[in-house]
Motif scaffolding. Structure first.
Motif, PDB file in Angstrom:
ATOM      1  N   VAL A  47     -26.159  78.358  39.939  1.00 38.62           N
ATOM      2  CA  VAL A  47     -25.511  77.104  40.322  1.00 38.62           C
ATOM      3  C   VAL A  47     -24.319  76.876  39.398  1.00 38.62           C
ATOM      4  CG1 VAL A  47     -25.771  74.607  40.630  1.00 38.62           C
ATOM      5  CG2 VAL A  47     -27.715  76.131  41.120  1.00 38.62           C
ATOM      6  N   TYR A  48     -23.187  76.555  40.002  1.00 37.29           N
ATOM      7  CA  TYR A  48     -21.968  76.272  39.258  1.00 37.29           C
ATOM      8  C   TYR A  48     -21.466  74.887  39.627  1.00 37.29           C
ATOM      9  CZ  TYR A  48     -21.667  81.074  37.695  1.00 37.29           C
ATOM     10  OH  TYR A  48     -21.928  82.276  37.087  1.00 37.29           O
ATOM     11  N   LEU A  49     -20.807  74.250  38.658  1.00 28.97           N
ATOM     12  CA  LEU A  49     -20.196  72.950  38.910  1.00 28.97           C
ATOM     13  C   LEU A  49     -18.716  73.028  38.605  1.00 28.97           C
ATOM     14  CD1 LEU A  49     -19.431  71.496  35.984  1.00 28.97           C
ATOM     15  CD2 LEU A  49     -21.845  70.951  35.982  1.00 28.97           C
ATOM     16  N   ILE A  50     -17.979  72.094  39.184  1.00 31.27           N
ATOM     17  CA  ILE A  50     -16.581  71.902  38.846  1.00 31.27           C
ATOM     18  C   ILE A  50     -16.451  70.467  38.368  1.00 31.27           C
ATOM     19  CG2 ILE A  50     -15.957  71.336  41.239  1.00 31.27           C
ATOM     20  CD1 ILE A  50     -13.213  72.657  40.700  1.00 31.27           C
ATOM     21  N   SER A  56     -17.485  64.914  32.105  1.00 35.25           N
ATOM     22  CA  SER A  56     -18.921  65.175  32.116  1.00 35.25           C
ATOM     23  C   SER A  56     -19.517  65.135  33.516  1.00 35.25           C
ATOM     24  CB  SER A  56     -19.648  64.174  31.217  1.00 35.25           C
ATOM     25  OG  SER A  56     -19.432  62.861  31.685  1.00 35.25           O
ATOM     26  N   LEU A  57     -18.879  64.442  34.454  1.00 36.63           N
ATOM     27  CA  LEU A  57     -19.449  64.304  35.788  1.00 36.63           C
ATOM     28  C   LEU A  57     -18.997  65.446  36.701  1.00 36.63           C
ATOM     29  CD1 LEU A  57     -18.936  60.493  36.418  1.00 36.63           C
ATOM     30  CD2 LEU A  57     -21.060  61.661  35.802  1.00 36.63           C
ATOM     31  N   PRO A  58     -19.944  66.085  37.379  1.00 34.87           N
ATOM     32  CA  PRO A  58     -19.554  67.131  38.324  1.00 34.87           C
ATOM     33  C   PRO A  58     -18.833  66.530  39.531  1.00 34.87           C
ATOM     34  CG  PRO A  58     -21.957  66.962  38.185  1.00 34.87           C
ATOM     35  CD  PRO A  58     -21.387  65.949  37.272  1.00 34.87           C
ATOM     36  N   LEU A  59     -17.756  67.192  39.942  1.00 38.79           N
ATOM     37  CA  LEU A  59     -17.007  66.789  41.128  1.00 38.79           C
ATOM     38  C   LEU A  59     -17.476  67.566  42.345  1.00 38.79           C
ATOM     39  CD1 LEU A  59     -13.494  66.839  39.450  1.00 38.79           C
ATOM     40  CD2 LEU A  59     -15.015  64.875  39.763  1.00 38.79           C
ATOM     41  N   GLY A  60     -18.136  68.694  42.099  1.00 40.31           N
ATOM     42  CA  GLY A  60     -18.663  69.528  43.162  1.00 40.31           C
ATOM     43  C   GLY A  60     -19.647  70.523  42.576  1.00 40.31           C
ATOM     44  N   SER A  80     -19.236  68.669  47.655  1.00 45.17           N
ATOM     45  CA  SER A  80     -18.387  67.822  46.816  1.00 45.17           C
ATOM     46  C   SER A  80     -19.118  66.514  46.581  1.00 45.17           C
ATOM     47  CB  SER A  80     -17.054  67.533  47.518  1.00 45.17           C
ATOM     48  OG  SER A  80     -16.285  68.707  47.645  1.00 45.17           O
ATOM     49  N   SER A  81     -18.865  65.891  45.426  1.00 44.32           N
ATOM     50  CA  SER A  81     -19.480  64.597  45.139  1.00 44.32           C
ATOM     51  C   SER A  81     -18.981  63.577  46.169  1.00 44.32           C
ATOM     52  CB  SER A  81     -19.156  64.151  43.716  1.00 44.32           C
ATOM     53  OG  SER A  81     -17.758  64.044  43.543  1.00 44.32           O
ATOM     54  N   LYS A  82     -19.729  62.506  46.331  1.00 42.77           N
ATOM     55  CA  LYS A  82     -19.450  61.527  47.386  1.00 42.77           C
ATOM     56  C   LYS A  82     -18.023  60.987  47.349  1.00 42.77           C
ATOM     57  CE  LYS A  82     -24.234  60.212  48.071  1.00 42.77           C
ATOM     58  NZ  LYS A  82     -25.261  59.168  47.967  1.00 42.77           N
ATOM     59  N   GLU A  83     -17.468  60.815  46.147  1.00 44.56           N
ATOM     60  CA  GLU A  83     -16.110  60.273  46.058  1.00 44.56           C
ATOM     61  C   GLU A  83     -15.034  61.306  46.392  1.00 44.56           C
ATOM     62  OE1 GLU A  83     -17.026  61.713  41.882  1.00 44.56           O
ATOM     63  OE2 GLU A  83     -18.154  60.687  43.443  1.00 44.56           O
ATOM     64  N   ASN A  84     -15.442  62.552  46.629  1.00 44.72           N
ATOM     65  CA  ASN A  84     -14.491  63.617  46.942  1.00 44.72           C
ATOM     66  C   ASN A  84     -14.675  64.169  48.349  1.00 44.72           C
ATOM     67  OD1 ASN A  84     -13.012  63.792  44.436  1.00 44.72           O
ATOM     68  ND2 ASN A  84     -14.975  64.364  43.561  1.00 44.72           N
ATOM     69  N   VAL A  85     -15.137  63.301  49.258  1.00 46.05           N
ATOM     70  CA  VAL A  85     -15.354  63.672  50.650  1.00 46.05           C
ATOM     71  C   VAL A  85     -14.611  62.681  51.538  1.00 46.05           C
ATOM     72  CG1 VAL A  85     -17.104  63.942  52.452  1.00 46.05           C
ATOM     73  CG2 VAL A  85     -17.627  64.645  50.116  1.00 46.05           C
ATOM     74  N   GLY A  86     -14.052  63.181  52.624  1.00 43.27           N
ATOM     75  CA  GLY A  86     -13.412  62.295  53.599  1.00 43.27           C
ATOM     76  C   GLY A  86     -11.949  62.028  53.297  1.00 43.27           C
ATOM     77  N   TYR A  91     -10.177  63.753  44.783  1.00 45.89           N
ATOM     78  CA  TYR A  91      -9.594  65.053  44.442  1.00 45.89           C
ATOM     79  C   TYR A  91      -9.578  65.991  45.636  1.00 45.89           C
ATOM     80  CZ  TYR A  91     -10.140  63.596  39.597  1.00 45.89           C
ATOM     81  OH  TYR A  91     -10.063  62.920  38.420  1.00 45.89           O
ATOM     82  N   GLU A  92      -8.484  66.711  45.764  1.00 43.23           N
ATOM     83  CA  GLU A  92      -8.336  67.798  46.734  1.00 43.23           C
ATOM     84  C   GLU A  92      -8.685  69.108  46.038  1.00 43.23           C
ATOM     85  OE1 GLU A  92      -7.325  67.510  49.911  1.00 43.23           O
ATOM     86  OE2 GLU A  92      -6.667  65.420  49.877  1.00 43.23           O
ATOM     87  N   ARG A  93      -9.113  70.105  46.806  1.00 40.91           N
ATOM     88  CA  ARG A  93      -9.309  71.481  46.351  1.00 40.91           C
ATOM     89  C   ARG A  93     -10.653  71.741  45.669  1.00 40.91           C
ATOM     90  NH1 ARG A  93      -4.698  74.662  45.512  1.00 40.91           N
ATOM     91  NH2 ARG A  93      -5.585  75.395  43.577  1.00 40.91           N
ATOM     92  N   VAL A  94     -11.569  70.775  45.667  1.00 42.64           N
ATOM     93  CA  VAL A  94     -12.862  70.967  44.996  1.00 42.64           C
ATOM     94  C   VAL A  94     -13.613  72.139  45.623  1.00 42.64           C
ATOM     95  CG1 VAL A  94     -15.115  69.938  44.511  1.00 42.64           C
ATOM     96  CG2 VAL A  94     -13.024  68.582  44.187  1.00 42.64           C
ATOM     97  N   ALA A  95     -13.869  72.072  46.919  1.00 38.56           N
ATOM     98  CA  ALA A  95     -14.616  73.142  47.591  1.00 38.56           C
ATOM     99  C   ALA A  95     -13.836  74.450  47.570  1.00 38.56           C
ATOM    100  CB  ALA A  95     -14.955  72.739  49.024  1.00 38.56           C
ATOM    101  N   GLY A  96     -12.534  74.389  47.784  1.00 38.24           N
ATOM    102  CA  GLY A  96     -11.716  75.598  47.789  1.00 38.24           C
ATOM    103  C   GLY A  96     -11.789  76.354  46.471  1.00 38.24           C
ATOM    104  N   CYS A  97     -11.745  75.625  45.359  1.00 39.83           N
ATOM    105  CA  CYS A  97     -11.845  76.271  44.048  1.00 39.83           C
ATOM    106  C   CYS A  97     -13.210  76.913  43.852  1.00 39.83           C
ATOM    107  CB  CYS A  97     -11.555  75.263  42.936  1.00 39.83           C
ATOM    108  SG  CYS A  97      -9.808  74.799  42.809  1.00 39.83           S
ATOM    109  N   LEU A  98     -14.267  76.247  44.312  1.00 39.52           N
ATOM    110  CA  LEU A  98     -15.610  76.827  44.182  1.00 39.52           C
ATOM    111  C   LEU A  98     -15.754  78.086  45.036  1.00 39.52           C
ATOM    112  CD1 LEU A  98     -17.757  73.571  44.111  1.00 39.52           C
ATOM    113  CD2 LEU A  98     -17.450  75.190  42.216  1.00 39.52           C
TER     114      LEU A  98
END
Length: 155
Positions: A47-50, A56-60, A80-86, A91-98
């Protein structure tokens, strides 16, 4: 690994870090209620986080498992964390970077960048259009030059 995200609120790029999550930390991540999935159940996988650099808080989060006999990494879960959806995401690019990170690991492990996932049906077209995945049976996959394109774009 240091990557760049785009902050929609400040309209600037920020640096983020991708790193492996220790399995005992997954319960704490679940307790934040910032994710819909139960990440503690992914403890048997990598498991990896971004997160923001020095944050300290994971964004994805992403979990995957190696399938050496098929020379691929299979992404079990990515979120992606709830604040990074929709449309109002921070933040943009969270899932793409993962995803790009997984493709890079697949090259490092001599899998020719071969990664696969089994998406929800409503996300299939997104993965195909945005990341270049191809339909292979019930799964989507990317490898070789297409995996390099994801890496070049997001890493």
């Amino acid at each position: 690994m240091i990557v760049k995200l785009y902050d929609n609120f400040t309209e600037r790029e920020i640096e983020a870090d991708i790193q492996e999550v220790e399995h005992q930390a997954l319960k704490k991540i679940d307790s934040t209620r910032r994710f819909n999935f139960k990440w503690e159940e992914e403890g048997q996988h990598e498991v990896y986080l971004i997160r923001e650099l020095n944050g300290s808080l994971p964004l994805g989060l992403m979990s995957f498992q190696g399938i050496p006999n098929e020379y691929r990494l299979h992404i079990n879960l990515i979120e992606s964390s709830k604040e990074n959806v929709g449309k109002d995401k921070r933040y943009e690019r969270v899932a793409g970077c993962l995803i790009a990170f997984a493709a890079r690991l697949a090259f490092e492990r001599k899998y020719d960048g071969f990664i696969s996932l089994t998406p929800k049906s409503e996300l299939i077209e997104l993965y195909v259009a945005k990341y270049g995945f191809k339909k292979i049976g019930r799964q989507l996959a990317v490898f070789g030059p297409d995996a390099l394109k994801i890496i070049d774009k997001y890493l």
